[in-house]
Design a protein around this motif. Structure first.
Motif, PDB file in Angstrom:
ATOM      1  N   GLN A  62      -8.906   6.127 -16.943  1.00 50.25           N
ATOM      2  CA  GLN A  62      -9.888   5.968 -15.878  1.00 50.25           C
ATOM      3  C   GLN A  62      -9.238   6.153 -14.517  1.00 50.25           C
ATOM      4  N   ALA A  63      -8.047   5.615 -14.357  1.00 49.64           N
ATOM      5  CA  ALA A  63      -7.358   5.711 -13.070  1.00 49.64           C
ATOM      6  C   ALA A  63      -7.112   7.160 -12.681  1.00 49.64           C
ATOM      7  N   VAL A  64      -6.582   7.939 -13.599  1.00 53.06           N
ATOM      8  CA  VAL A  64      -6.277   9.335 -13.295  1.00 53.06           C
ATOM      9  C   VAL A  64      -7.557  10.094 -12.955  1.00 53.06           C
ATOM     10  N   THR A  65      -8.630   9.820 -13.690  1.00 48.84           N
ATOM     11  CA  THR A  65      -9.911  10.486 -13.442  1.00 48.84           C
ATOM     12  C   THR A  65     -10.456  10.152 -12.058  1.00 48.84           C
ATOM     13  N   VAL A  66     -10.477   8.867 -11.725  1.00 45.94           N
ATOM     14  CA  VAL A  66     -11.039   8.431 -10.449  1.00 45.94           C
ATOM     15  C   VAL A  66     -10.175   8.897  -9.275  1.00 45.94           C
ATOM     16  N   ILE A  67      -8.869   8.780  -9.403  1.00 48.15           N
ATOM     17  CA  ILE A  67      -7.972   9.191  -8.319  1.00 48.15           C
ATOM     18  C   ILE A  67      -8.094  10.690  -8.064  1.00 48.15           C
ATOM     19  N   THR A  68      -8.158  11.475  -9.130  1.00 49.54           N
ATOM     20  CA  THR A  68      -8.286  12.925  -8.987  1.00 49.54           C
ATOM     21  C   THR A  68      -9.614  13.289  -8.330  1.00 49.54           C
ATOM     22  N   ALA A  69     -10.689  12.559  -8.675  1.00 53.22           N
ATOM     23  CA  ALA A  69     -12.018  12.869  -8.142  1.00 53.22           C
ATOM     24  C   ALA A  69     -12.162  12.480  -6.678  1.00 53.22           C
ATOM     25  N   THR A  70     -11.581  11.361  -6.286  1.00 48.59           N
ATOM     26  CA  THR A  70     -11.808  10.838  -4.935  1.00 48.59           C
ATOM     27  C   THR A  70     -10.721  11.196  -3.933  1.00 48.59           C
ATOM     28  N   ARG A  71      -9.517  11.498  -4.417  1.00 47.33           N
ATOM     29  CA  ARG A  71      -8.376  11.800  -3.555  1.00 47.33           C
ATOM     30  C   ARG A  71      -8.236  10.765  -2.423  1.00 47.33           C
ATOM     31  N   PRO A  72      -8.033   9.481  -2.778  1.00 47.91           N
ATOM     32  CA  PRO A  72      -7.874   8.461  -1.735  1.00 47.91           C
ATOM     33  C   PRO A  72      -6.540   8.618  -1.016  1.00 47.91           C
ATOM     34  N   GLU A  73      -6.418   7.972   0.119  1.00 43.53           N
ATOM     35  CA  GLU A  73      -5.117   7.955   0.799  1.00 43.53           C
ATOM     36  C   GLU A  73      -4.155   6.988   0.122  1.00 43.53           C
ATOM     37  N   VAL A  74      -4.709   5.864  -0.378  1.00 41.05           N
ATOM     38  CA  VAL A  74      -3.877   4.828  -0.994  1.00 41.05           C
ATOM     39  C   VAL A  74      -4.526   4.330  -2.280  1.00 41.05           C
ATOM     40  N   VAL A  75      -3.694   4.118  -3.293  1.00 47.82           N
ATOM     41  CA  VAL A  75      -4.128   3.507  -4.549  1.00 47.82           C
ATOM     42  C   VAL A  75      -3.429   2.162  -4.694  1.00 47.82           C
ATOM     43  N   LEU A  76      -4.212   1.102  -4.878  1.00 50.58           N
ATOM     44  CA  LEU A  76      -3.653  -0.204  -5.223  1.00 50.58           C
ATOM     45  C   LEU A  76      -3.541  -0.251  -6.737  1.00 50.58           C
ATOM     46  N   LEU A  77      -2.317  -0.287  -7.238  1.00 50.62           N
ATOM     47  CA  LEU A  77      -2.048  -0.047  -8.652  1.00 50.62           C
ATOM     48  C   LEU A  77      -1.428  -1.252  -9.326  1.00 50.62           C
ATOM     49  N   ASP A  78      -2.104  -1.763 -10.362  1.00 53.83           N
ATOM     50  CA  ASP A  78      -1.491  -2.813 -11.174  1.00 53.83           C
ATOM     51  C   ASP A  78      -0.405  -2.189 -12.040  1.00 53.83           C
ATOM     52  N   VAL A  79       0.626  -2.964 -12.344  1.00 55.49           N
ATOM     53  CA  VAL A  79       1.749  -2.454 -13.123  1.00 55.49           C
ATOM     54  C   VAL A  79       1.426  -2.397 -14.609  1.00 55.49           C
ATOM     55  N   HIS A  80       0.695  -3.395 -15.097  1.00 50.31           N
ATOM     56  CA  HIS A  80       0.421  -3.511 -16.528  1.00 50.31           C
ATOM     57  C   HIS A  80      -1.019  -3.123 -16.810  1.00 50.31           C
ATOM     58  N   LEU A  81      -1.186  -1.946 -17.397  1.00 51.36           N
ATOM     59  CA  LEU A  81      -2.514  -1.400 -17.660  1.00 51.36           C
ATOM     60  C   LEU A  81      -2.602  -0.891 -19.089  1.00 51.36           C
ATOM     61  N   PRO A  82      -3.774  -0.986 -19.712  1.00 53.32           N
ATOM     62  CA  PRO A  82      -3.943  -0.343 -21.015  1.00 53.32           C
ATOM     63  C   PRO A  82      -3.747   1.164 -20.897  1.00 53.32           C
TER      64      PRO A  82
END
Length: 240
Positions: A62-82
């Motif tokens: 989901q993260a890769v899909t959303v980041i690619t679609a929105t191209r934000p300036e900053v991503v707040l990223l949790d370290v431990h993800l499924p």
């Protein structure tokens, strides 16, 4: 709160507005919906903070899909993800981070303050690492600093990075620790710090019963008998 995969894919607005106020587009990546909701409420009041949350995700895909679609300036990223953790998100978004015109920058936001987690995401390309004890005001400031290209760390975490990059030796592999899942490591550290089960459940947004299950699994995998032995084990490895 919208579905985790929901994203605003409108064209990217320039930073700031006509009045000169700061503006940054952010994606939240965390597998705890309640935590994302809390962060959104705390920093996502765009008129006040300048932070516009344009998407959310709960796992790596989901993260890769959303980041690619929105191209934000900053991503707040949790370290431990499924799906492989924050490091996998960074690996799959390497091209976006390297974009010279519109780079996507990552700021790790995690409950973990373990050296191996900090070093892992920084090696993966994140611009900083802050823990979830950070205040809303400081988090907003950290987001803008990362947007501007600065490196941002919670107190004492920067030392982990300096030590790691100053050394040419790879850290030793701890086979016992490698038996534990990322969530079990989080519970282990909190137990070793003296947290009660209810406090751990609140901190990690899980039930007390789930905490008990994780503790049982940790004790079994490490062949320990009780939380006192677990604390000594963690302390000896400087995990506390």
């Amino acid at each position: 709160m919208s579905d985790p995969t929901e994203a605003n894919a409108e064209s990217v607005e320039p930073t700031g507005d006509g009045a000169g106020r700061r503006h940054v587009r952010v994606v939240l990546v965390d597998d705890h919906r309640m935590f994302r909701t809390g962060v959104q409420a705390e920093i996502g009041r765009t008129e006040e903070t300048g932070v516009e949350v344009v998407g959310e995700a709960a796992d790596v895909d989901q993260a890769v899909t959303v980041i690619t679609a929105t191209r934000p300036e900053v991503v707040l990223l949790d370290v431990h993800l499924p799906g492989g953790g924050g490091v996998e998100v960074l690996r799959r978004c390497a091209a976006l981070m390297a974009d010279g015109e519109r780079p996507v920058r990552f700021l790790a936001l995690s409950v973990s303050d373990a050296a191996e987690d900090v070093i892992g995401v920084i090696r993966g390309g994140a611009r900083g690492y802050v823990t979830k004890t950070i205040t809303g005001t400081d988090l907003v400031d950290s987001v803008f600093r990362v947007q501007e290209g600065d490196a941002v760390f919670s107190p004492r975490l920067a030392g982990f990075v300096l030590d790691a990059f100053a050394s040419t030796d790879a850290p030793p592999v701890d086979e016992d620790l490698d038996r534990l899942t990322q969530r079990e490591r989080e519970v282990l550290r909190l137990i070793a710090r003296g947290y009660a089960y209810k406090e751990i459940a609140k901190q990690l947004f899980i039930s007390v019963k789930t905490v008990e299950s994780h503790v049982s699994a940790v004790l079994r995998k490490l062949q320990l008998s009780n939380r006192h032995e677990l604390t000594r084990w963690a302390t000896a490895r400087r995990l506390v």
